[in-house]
Design a protein around this motif. Structure first.
Motif, PDB file in Angstrom:
ATOM      1  N   ALA A  22       6.372   0.299  -5.714  1.00 43.42           N
ATOM      2  CA  ALA A  22       5.206   0.407  -5.172  1.00 43.42           C
ATOM      3  C   ALA A  22       4.360  -0.854  -4.926  1.00 43.42           C
ATOM      4  CB  ALA A  22       4.357   1.540  -5.813  1.00 43.42           C
ATOM      5  N   TRP A  23       4.895  -2.023  -5.555  1.00 39.87           N
ATOM      6  CA  TRP A  23       3.938  -3.008  -5.466  1.00 39.87           C
ATOM      7  C   TRP A  23       5.129  -4.318  -5.012  1.00 39.87           C
ATOM      8  CZ3 TRP A  23      -0.791  -2.181  -6.677  1.00 39.87           C
ATOM      9  CH2 TRP A  23      -1.191  -1.486  -7.601  1.00 39.87           C
ATOM     10  N   VAL A  28       7.450  -8.220  -0.428  1.00 39.64           N
ATOM     11  CA  VAL A  28       9.025  -8.174  -1.271  1.00 39.64           C
ATOM     12  C   VAL A  28       8.650  -7.563  -2.527  1.00 39.64           C
ATOM     13  CG1 VAL A  28      10.820  -9.493  -1.778  1.00 39.64           C
ATOM     14  CG2 VAL A  28       9.815  -9.854   0.277  1.00 39.64           C
ATOM     15  N   ALA A  29       9.385  -6.444  -3.004  1.00 35.07           N
ATOM     16  CA  ALA A  29       9.126  -5.785  -4.171  1.00 35.07           C
ATOM     17  C   ALA A  29      10.248  -6.308  -4.952  1.00 35.07           C
ATOM     18  CB  ALA A  29       9.347  -4.038  -4.131  1.00 35.07           C
ATOM     19  N   ASN A  30      10.096  -6.639  -6.275  1.00 36.27           N
ATOM     20  CA  ASN A  30      10.964  -7.057  -7.372  1.00 36.27           C
ATOM     21  C   ASN A  30      11.362  -8.500  -7.080  1.00 36.27           C
ATOM     22  OD1 ASN A  30      12.079  -6.708  -9.699  1.00 36.27           O
ATOM     23  ND2 ASN A  30      12.040  -4.665  -9.534  1.00 36.27           N
ATOM     24  N   LEU A  31      12.688  -8.576  -7.565  1.00 39.95           N
ATOM     25  CA  LEU A  31      13.226 -10.100  -7.350  1.00 39.95           C
ATOM     26  C   LEU A  31      13.956 -10.469  -5.990  1.00 39.95           C
ATOM     27  CD1 LEU A  31      14.461 -10.507 -11.091  1.00 39.95           C
ATOM     28  CD2 LEU A  31      12.054 -11.417  -9.817  1.00 39.95           C
ATOM     29  N   ALA A  32      13.183 -11.234  -5.158  1.00 37.85           N
ATOM     30  CA  ALA A  32      13.784 -11.363  -3.838  1.00 37.85           C
ATOM     31  C   ALA A  32      14.993 -12.325  -4.056  1.00 37.85           C
ATOM     32  CB  ALA A  32      12.689 -12.108  -2.953  1.00 37.85           C
ATOM     33  N   HIS A 109       4.393 -12.701 -12.417  1.00 39.10           N
ATOM     34  CA  HIS A 109       4.680 -11.296 -12.157  1.00 39.10           C
ATOM     35  C   HIS A 109       3.243 -10.762 -13.001  1.00 39.10           C
ATOM     36  CE1 HIS A 109       5.219 -10.583 -16.655  1.00 39.10           C
ATOM     37  NE2 HIS A 109       5.835 -11.740 -16.393  1.00 39.10           N
ATOM     38  N   CYS A 110       2.892  -9.264 -12.827  1.00 40.32           N
ATOM     39  CA  CYS A 110       1.865  -8.800 -13.074  1.00 40.32           C
ATOM     40  C   CYS A 110       2.443  -8.411 -14.542  1.00 40.32           C
ATOM     41  CB  CYS A 110       1.480  -7.394 -12.400  1.00 40.32           C
ATOM     42  SG  CYS A 110      -0.027  -6.720 -13.408  1.00 40.32           S
ATOM     43  N   ALA A 117       7.453  -3.352 -13.478  1.00 38.73           N
ATOM     44  CA  ALA A 117       8.602  -2.465 -13.198  1.00 38.73           C
ATOM     45  C   ALA A 117       8.825  -1.908 -12.060  1.00 38.73           C
ATOM     46  CB  ALA A 117       8.450  -1.327 -14.420  1.00 38.73           C
ATOM     47  N   ALA A 118       7.765  -1.611 -11.145  1.00 40.52           N
ATOM     48  CA  ALA A 118       7.547  -1.087  -9.752  1.00 40.52           C
ATOM     49  C   ALA A 118       7.214  -2.156  -8.995  1.00 40.52           C
ATOM     50  CB  ALA A 118       5.995  -0.155  -9.736  1.00 40.52           C
ATOM     51  N   GLY A 119       7.623  -3.145  -9.039  1.00 37.77           N
ATOM     52  CA  GLY A 119       7.701  -4.256  -8.108  1.00 37.77           C
ATOM     53  C   GLY A 119       7.031  -5.593  -8.022  1.00 37.77           C
ATOM     54  N   MET A 120       6.084  -5.770  -8.789  1.00 41.52           N
ATOM     55  CA  MET A 120       5.018  -6.828  -8.918  1.00 41.52           C
ATOM     56  C   MET A 120       5.467  -7.820  -9.749  1.00 41.52           C
ATOM     57  SD  MET A 120       1.089  -6.489  -9.385  1.00 41.52           S
ATOM     58  CE  MET A 120       0.270  -7.108  -7.975  1.00 41.52           C
TER      59      MET A 120
END
Length: 127
Positions: A22-23, A28-32, A109-110, A117-120
């Motif tokens: 969701a983040w 781009v969510a998570n590790l590009a 990251h946050c 865990a939700a993409g940030m």
């Protein structure tokens, strides 16, 4: 909501729930696959973070310590202590700077685990 790319594909409809993403950083969510940015060792890096959400985030930089240069809506401590994490409020912009003196691949990251865990989270590389 913005368009979010996760694992190379744009999330749509039920994808947000099933992928649990969701983040995003710059959509781009998570590790590009590609780094958020690449720096040469010794280069000064300035990152402007804009929080376009209704939530507070605790942004954490791995491998480097930074100073806060500017923060909208508040006064920056003139002593400018070295940090590895900063809080950013809703609709706030924060500008940080550091010297990329530690080679490798590093997370940004946050630090709120549910957000990470939700993409940030993303990564950068120092060569």
């Amino acid at each position: 909501m913005i368009d979010i790319i996760y694992k190379g594909r744009k999330l749509q409809g039920d994808d947000f729930r099933t992928a649990r993403q969701a983040w995003a950083f710059n959509g781009v969510a998570n590790l590009a696959e590609e780094p958020f940015f690449a720096a040469q060792q010794g280069e000064t890096i300035v990152i402007e973070t804009v929080n376009r959400t209704a939530w507070v985030h605790a942004m954490h930089v791995h491998g480097h310590h930074f100073q806060i240069l500017n923060r909208s809506g508040s006064v920056v401590d003139e002593a400018k202590p070295w940090r590895d994490t900063f809080l950013i409020g809703p609709d706030q912009t924060t500008e940080i700077a550091f010297v990329a003196d530690n080679p490798g691949k590093w997370l940004l990251h946050c630090h709120m685990l549910e957000h990470a865990a939700a993409g940030m989270n993303t990564w950068f590389e120092v060569g």
